[in-house]
Design an enzyme around this catalytic site. Sequence first.
Site, PDB file in Angstrom:
ATOM      1  N   HIS A  11    -113.554 -54.077 -69.910  1.00  0.00           N
ATOM      2  CA  HIS A  11    -113.932 -52.941 -69.071  1.00  0.00           C
ATOM      3  C   HIS A  11    -113.791 -53.391 -67.618  1.00  0.00           C
ATOM      4  O   HIS A  11    -113.969 -54.578 -67.325  1.00  0.00           O
ATOM      5  CB  HIS A  11    -115.392 -52.602 -69.394  1.00  0.00           C
ATOM      6  CG  HIS A  11    -115.916 -51.341 -68.792  1.00  0.00           C
ATOM      7  ND1 HIS A  11    -116.253 -51.245 -67.462  1.00  0.00           N
ATOM      8  CD2 HIS A  11    -116.177 -50.129 -69.338  1.00  0.00           C
ATOM      9  CE1 HIS A  11    -116.713 -50.024 -67.225  1.00  0.00           C
ATOM     10  NE2 HIS A  11    -116.669 -49.321 -68.335  1.00  0.00           N
TER      11      HIS A  11
ATOM     12  N   ASP B 126    -120.133 -59.509 -72.690  1.00  0.00           N
ATOM     13  CA  ASP B 126    -120.461 -58.133 -72.313  1.00  0.00           C
ATOM     14  C   ASP B 126    -120.844 -57.414 -73.606  1.00  0.00           C
ATOM     15  O   ASP B 126    -119.985 -57.095 -74.428  1.00  0.00           O
ATOM     16  CB  ASP B 126    -119.228 -57.496 -71.647  1.00  0.00           C
ATOM     17  CG  ASP B 126    -119.380 -55.992 -71.450  1.00  0.00           C
ATOM     18  OD1 ASP B 126    -120.378 -55.415 -71.926  1.00  0.00           O
ATOM     19  OD2 ASP B 126    -118.481 -55.394 -70.827  1.00  0.00           O
TER      20      ASP B 126
ATOM     21  N   CYS C 117    -112.070 -46.732 -68.308  1.00  0.00           N
ATOM     22  CA  CYS C 117    -112.330 -47.877 -67.407  1.00  0.00           C
ATOM     23  C   CYS C 117    -111.691 -49.162 -67.919  1.00  0.00           C
ATOM     24  O   CYS C 117    -112.209 -50.254 -67.712  1.00  0.00           O
ATOM     25  CB  CYS C 117    -113.816 -48.092 -67.174  1.00  0.00           C
ATOM     26  SG  CYS C 117    -114.613 -46.712 -66.367  1.00  0.00           S
TER      27      CYS C 117
ATOM     28  N   GLN D 148    -121.284 -52.503 -75.583  1.00  0.00           N
ATOM     29  CA  GLN D 148    -120.847 -51.692 -76.725  1.00  0.00           C
ATOM     30  C   GLN D 148    -121.244 -52.317 -78.057  1.00  0.00           C
ATOM     31  O   GLN D 148    -121.019 -51.717 -79.110  1.00  0.00           O
ATOM     32  CB  GLN D 148    -119.316 -51.524 -76.693  1.00  0.00           C
ATOM     33  CG  GLN D 148    -118.817 -50.769 -75.482  1.00  0.00           C
ATOM     34  CD  GLN D 148    -119.204 -49.302 -75.491  1.00  0.00           C
ATOM     35  OE1 GLN D 148    -119.498 -48.727 -76.549  1.00  0.00           O
ATOM     36  NE2 GLN D 148    -119.236 -48.692 -74.330  1.00  0.00           N
TER      37      GLN D 148
ATOM     38  N   LYS E 259    -126.858 -47.129 -73.502  1.00  0.00           N
ATOM     39  CA  LYS E 259    -125.958 -47.093 -74.671  1.00  0.00           C
ATOM     40  C   LYS E 259    -126.765 -47.280 -75.951  1.00  0.00           C
ATOM     41  O   LYS E 259    -126.259 -47.092 -77.049  1.00  0.00           O
ATOM     42  CB  LYS E 259    -124.928 -48.222 -74.595  1.00  0.00           C
ATOM     43  CG  LYS E 259    -124.194 -48.321 -73.281  1.00  0.00           C
ATOM     44  CD  LYS E 259    -122.823 -47.721 -73.331  1.00  0.00           C
ATOM     45  CE  LYS E 259    -122.036 -48.114 -72.101  1.00  0.00           C
ATOM     46  NZ  LYS E 259    -121.108 -47.052 -71.681  1.00  0.00           N
TER      47      LYS E 259
END
Lengths: 147, 429
Positions: free
Chosen positions: B146, B223, B387, B226, B249
């Site tokens: 991202h 990261d 993104c 997600q 999220k």
Amino acid sequence: MTAPTTILSRAQSLVEEFELFDDWMDKYQYVIDLGKELEPIDDAFRTETHKIQGCQSQVWLQPCSQGRDIWFKADSDAQITKGLIAILLRVLNHSDVSEILQSELSFLEELELKEHLSPTRKNGLDAMIKQIKLYAAAIQASDSIRS
Amino acid sequence: MDTKTGHIETEQEKSHGEISKPIDAAVIDRIRADFPTLHQRVHGHPLAYLDNAATSQKPHAVLEAIEMYYRKDNSNVHRGVHTLSQRATDAYELARKQIAEFIGAGSTREIIFTRGTTESINLVASSLGGMILQPGDEILISAMEHHSNIVPWQLICSKMGAVLQVAHVTEDGELDIQDFRSKLSKKTKLVAITHVSNSLGTINPVEQIIADAHALNIPVLLDGAQAVPHLQVDVRDLGVDFYCLSSHKLFGPTGFGILYGKESILDRMPPYQGGGDMIDQVDFSGTTFNELPHKFEAGTPHIAGAIGFAAALQYVEKVGFDVIQRQEADLLAYATEGLSSISGLRIVGQAQEKASVLSFLVGKSHPYDVGSILDRFGIAVRTGHHCTQPLMKLLGVPGTVRASFAFYNTRSEVDRLVEAVGQAGAMLA
């Protein structure tokens, strides 16, 4: 049939055409079809310089003028966008620059199309109108210098 | 499915282990009742919210926790002697404890509150990057990141004269692990990679990535934005050095997130921003800083965010990752099969291990057109580059249409998606 001659009358006839559709799918299909009939732009204008900023899809605008008569060619890689551009240009093309500068383009609301547009698409359309008015203002300015 | 790795069993494995059955529809109905946003009509159709990778909906429990805080306990934390301030501080620090436990952190000193994954990454890039990077040093990311796991590294690399290296991604949307390994070297000072791809759903082999990097004493940042809605993450099991995530999220409020960092590294890192709460003593001749985690938390924090997020985690634990993963695996398989039956439809990202994210293109149609038509059918999806412009460029697509499922989505919503995509394809043909 006599061709409508002002932005207002051309917008009015478009609004009447759209009133024939009571189903959004038919309306969208018509928008898509109008996009397909859009006169292609010259390849020389398919550049970053002539891209409208603020669109999620790519939109290119080519200004053309003869005296105070102004018209545009445009293209997009998205079909609904292209159809909306076709609608806009059908109303605006071959207008006098001062008419373009004064127009409020409220017909877009009357077509009930603006409410169907996502905020980014709305921004893109606004950016396009702004660019069209900028071209018109430039022609108006150079015209007044000459006269 | 293995809750940690996201591995979905093959038929053969299933026959040996527990059979993964779809969740009973009545169970999902009860879950859906917890989410007020889901119960509305859009353009005359019941809303099918399939944009969960962008943000998730919030259950009553989260909304109530936030409202209760503002109604009863609202006060500033860490400074007051009065009762309300004490209650707010207790609730706020209890949230930190619950969050630490949820991701398996060793202590609350390792849980830094941020505005979200983006700020968590920026914090590490700025503080750690500014401390350790020398000209010629390298940071290794992947091509599926991202923008928020690209740009902060570009900024610090350009400031310090360091180089950003990028590990390849295959056509299927998997990390090219050989290329990743070949780019690890003595110059590499940090590996920063996504756990799960937001555009394609790919679940990266993070255990392998961490083992390879640690073999060369290179710290790893994941990261996890997600990943955490789909996988039960245990940062100590993983042995990861930094893990970043966003509350919104994971069914919590927006504007709140976490940076997990190993205490031994966080302790050595300089503060990121200056202000109140992060100091020990301030004098015009100099300032000493507060202890972890407060050293990295300048200013009045998002107190309601922390409390709301803790409520979201409690809710997720109540539903349970076994239910979440069974439902999501079923929806992903069902949607993949349904969409694949549409002529001219191409699924973008076909990794072996995937979270419930489905990116696709319909013929030559622009994703934006497809998304606009789906909206008219009451179906919310994301369109565009998500993104991840470099990844889209690599895959040779302008963007995709992305449907992303949460455990509160249903097979009937998938049916509607498949039908509407078919209609959009016909309209745009």
